[in-house]
Motif scaffolding. Sequence first.
Motif, PDB file in Angstrom:
ATOM      1  N   ILE A  31      46.176  43.412  37.819  1.00 56.89           N
ATOM      2  CA  ILE A  31      45.033  43.741  38.381  1.00 56.89           C
ATOM      3  C   ILE A  31      44.355  44.913  38.044  1.00 56.89           C
ATOM      4  N   LEU A  32      45.282  45.993  37.905  1.00 59.68           N
ATOM      5  CA  LEU A  32      44.938  47.356  37.675  1.00 59.68           C
ATOM      6  C   LEU A  32      44.683  47.644  36.122  1.00 59.68           C
ATOM      7  N   LYS A  33      45.123  46.476  35.069  1.00 58.04           N
ATOM      8  CA  LYS A  33      45.079  46.761  33.841  1.00 58.04           C
ATOM      9  C   LYS A  33      45.541  47.811  33.086  1.00 58.04           C
ATOM     10  N   GLY A  34      46.882  48.187  33.434  1.00 55.58           N
ATOM     11  CA  GLY A  34      47.424  49.204  32.579  1.00 55.58           C
ATOM     12  C   GLY A  34      47.155  50.459  33.024  1.00 55.58           C
ATOM     13  N   ASN A  35      46.650  50.738  34.108  1.00 55.00           N
ATOM     14  CA  ASN A  35      46.547  52.163  34.672  1.00 55.00           C
ATOM     15  C   ASN A  35      47.618  52.651  35.493  1.00 55.00           C
ATOM     16  N   VAL A  36      48.582  51.763  35.752  1.00 57.73           N
ATOM     17  CA  VAL A  36      49.904  52.251  36.608  1.00 57.73           C
ATOM     18  C   VAL A  36      50.846  53.168  35.664  1.00 57.73           C
ATOM     19  N   TYR A  37      51.134  54.197  36.284  1.00 52.49           N
ATOM     20  CA  TYR A  37      52.054  55.221  35.669  1.00 52.49           C
ATOM     21  C   TYR A  37      53.246  55.508  36.379  1.00 52.49           C
ATOM     22  N   LEU A 138      43.087  43.948  47.795  1.00 55.30           N
ATOM     23  CA  LEU A 138      42.611  45.010  46.473  1.00 55.30           C
ATOM     24  C   LEU A 138      41.192  44.485  46.091  1.00 55.30           C
ATOM     25  N   ASP A 139      40.687  43.186  46.246  1.00 54.24           N
ATOM     26  CA  ASP A 139      39.306  42.912  45.940  1.00 54.24           C
ATOM     27  C   ASP A 139      38.139  43.798  46.846  1.00 54.24           C
ATOM     28  N   VAL A 140      38.693  43.928  47.980  1.00 57.23           N
ATOM     29  CA  VAL A 140      38.036  44.607  48.922  1.00 57.23           C
ATOM     30  C   VAL A 140      37.794  46.133  48.680  1.00 57.23           C
ATOM     31  N   ILE A 141      39.108  46.875  48.754  1.00 55.13           N
ATOM     32  CA  ILE A 141      39.197  48.316  48.339  1.00 55.13           C
ATOM     33  C   ILE A 141      39.081  48.721  46.854  1.00 55.13           C
ATOM     34  N   LEU A 142      39.112  48.105  45.944  1.00 52.30           N
ATOM     35  CA  LEU A 142      39.125  48.779  44.889  1.00 52.30           C
ATOM     36  C   LEU A 142      37.576  49.221  44.224  1.00 52.30           C
ATOM     37  N   SER A 434      33.873  41.527  42.797  1.00 51.69           N
ATOM     38  CA  SER A 434      35.254  41.840  42.536  1.00 51.69           C
ATOM     39  C   SER A 434      35.738  40.493  42.214  1.00 51.69           C
ATOM     40  N   LYS A 435      35.773  39.525  42.891  1.00 50.75           N
ATOM     41  CA  LYS A 435      36.508  38.184  42.502  1.00 50.75           C
ATOM     42  C   LYS A 435      36.187  37.857  41.108  1.00 50.75           C
ATOM     43  N   ILE A 436      34.990  37.721  40.913  1.00 43.41           N
ATOM     44  CA  ILE A 436      34.400  37.198  39.542  1.00 43.41           C
ATOM     45  C   ILE A 436      34.607  37.960  38.545  1.00 43.41           C
ATOM     46  N   LYS A 437      34.430  39.506  38.603  1.00 46.19           N
ATOM     47  CA  LYS A 437      35.320  40.327  37.586  1.00 46.19           C
ATOM     48  C   LYS A 437      36.529  40.226  37.285  1.00 46.19           C
ATOM     49  N   HIS A 438      37.573  40.089  38.207  1.00 47.25           N
ATOM     50  CA  HIS A 438      38.883  39.888  38.119  1.00 47.25           C
ATOM     51  C   HIS A 438      39.149  38.353  37.126  1.00 47.25           C
TER      52      HIS A 438
END
Length: 616
Positions: A31-37, A138-142, A434-438
């Motif tokens: 979901i975070l698309k590679g922003n996990v460090y 995550l759909d709600v808080i992102l 959020s759901k559609i974007k995902h």
Amino acid sequence: METLKFGVLTISDSCYTQNNEDKSGPEIINILKGNVYCQKIVPDNEHMIKSNLIQWSDDKKVDVILTTGGTGFSERDVTPEATKQIIKKEAPGIALAMLTNSLKITPMAMLSRAVCGIRGKTLIVNLPGSPKAVKECLDVILPVIPHAVDLLRDNGKKIKDTHNNIQNSSSVCAHKCQDETSLCLGNIAGRHRESPYPMISVEEAVKIIRKSIDPLKSASAVNVEEAYGRILDSDLYSKYDLPPFRASIKDGYAVLANDGKGKRKVLSGIKAGDLATAIKLQPGTCVRINTGAPVPDDATAVVQVEDTKLIEGTSDNTEEKEIEIMTEVKSGQDIRPIGCDIKRGELILKAGTKLGAVELGLLSACGYKEVSVTDLPKVGVLSTGDELQSPGIVLMPGRVYDSNKITLLTILRENGFCPVDMGIAQDEEAVMISKIKHALSQVDVLITTGSVSMGDRDMLKPILQHHFNATIHFGRVNMKPGKPTTFATCLIEDKKRYLLCLPGNPVSATVTMHLFALPALKMLCKDISVPTILETKLMSSYTLDPRPEYARAIIKWDDPRELPYAYSTGNQISSKLLNCKQANALLMLPARTTEKPGLHQGDVVQAMLFGLPQYT
């Protein structure tokens, strides 16, 4: 979101010991698309949880830490307790938002004990342990997390811009409520009483879809054994003559036709798979031969065993020495010439052909081990509606179980696609966006059900236009059921995405799936097949509707030489999925006219088959 750094901490005894696979952590990363460090799995151990939260926060490695797991009621669930001990400030609003959204889906959400808070300049959020619940939270808080991080960083300009955008959009909304495409979803009195979208025919809608579809260009080489149901990417030509040698059609004797009737000396026998080139026939001789076996070069005919009689056998009666041919012999009889079925280089299958059992057999016969097939479009199915609830839990008051999603997913699988379940989106702007974007980040085609009619919570079309810059190609179709069916396209990451927005009523969704969604998917993968439409006799009367109607029916043949009969499945109300049961066709009923207000038993209409015909 691209400037934020996330840490993902999975908390699970079984995942830590590798007895179970961690599914929630990878779901978050996706979901975070590679922003996990930072990513790690730790057991349900309070000390280890605290140690990792402190290290990631105090070393300023990440802006946001998302934990998953350990928020339940079991004795080992200690994630909230560990989190409380290391945060400096609580952020209860984030936990409340996740709980409120999750309670719309399942009452079991009230058993979650998530804690959210701040340590230094790092936001820490406890998420549930299941991938489905993680996604819903995550759909709600992102959407608000970037602003939360700006506040922690004390980024004055971004904070000010966000506040101005919120105020400006509120102001604009107050003045645009007469436009259906503006997102003034709370102004019920100001909504349209009639749709601004023109009503078009089913035929026009299909033409628009066809013009808008850009077939997928990618293809893959697959083994013939794995190609069932796939679409051929290019024309294929036979690599060999079929048969590759002169072959016997019958069990019998290869002979010289000029010898005519009479006795023959049996030289030997030839079975399928043998070589016959070394056998030389002389007048008065023959060779015993089996069906499919190669015919000797000298032989000019095959006589079936039924037209012969034994004259003499060997002493042990295991072989034939002499036979007599009882009928006249014609040159070439019962011999398949080389290439009589298929010649080498002959076109055997055209690009766009769907590969079934016969097609695969043909490919193998012509020497193909691998074939190039079009890649299948990635398809997602998303249900929308506050009233929807996933099956398997106690039905809450005012709710219904989501039946559309499983129905549509199954139809897609039956037609050779591999769809993705995109869940349920509540009728709330932020959740639906959020759901559609995902979904659109993962699929080529998104099929939705619900939120396309004229209700005050039907927000899908304006959301697509305002937030995704989508083109609504049509928003109403002159048909029953399925009038609010919508087709749209948009660009995501410079790639065209397609949206088939179907009505929420179960029958309407099923009918429009067959009429619009499946044809669109076939066009994408260059499938040249068309639905079977035939004439059928009605076994009951119908009162026609002002709109052309697609009524569910069971088509049966009493006599294959005559037209089939169409039996009604009962009440055609669009919410009654029970009356789709056993239906194998859609009757294509015309619109009502003054001259023809209805149809009667025995009248002939066209029907579109979508299941196997039945015989009485």
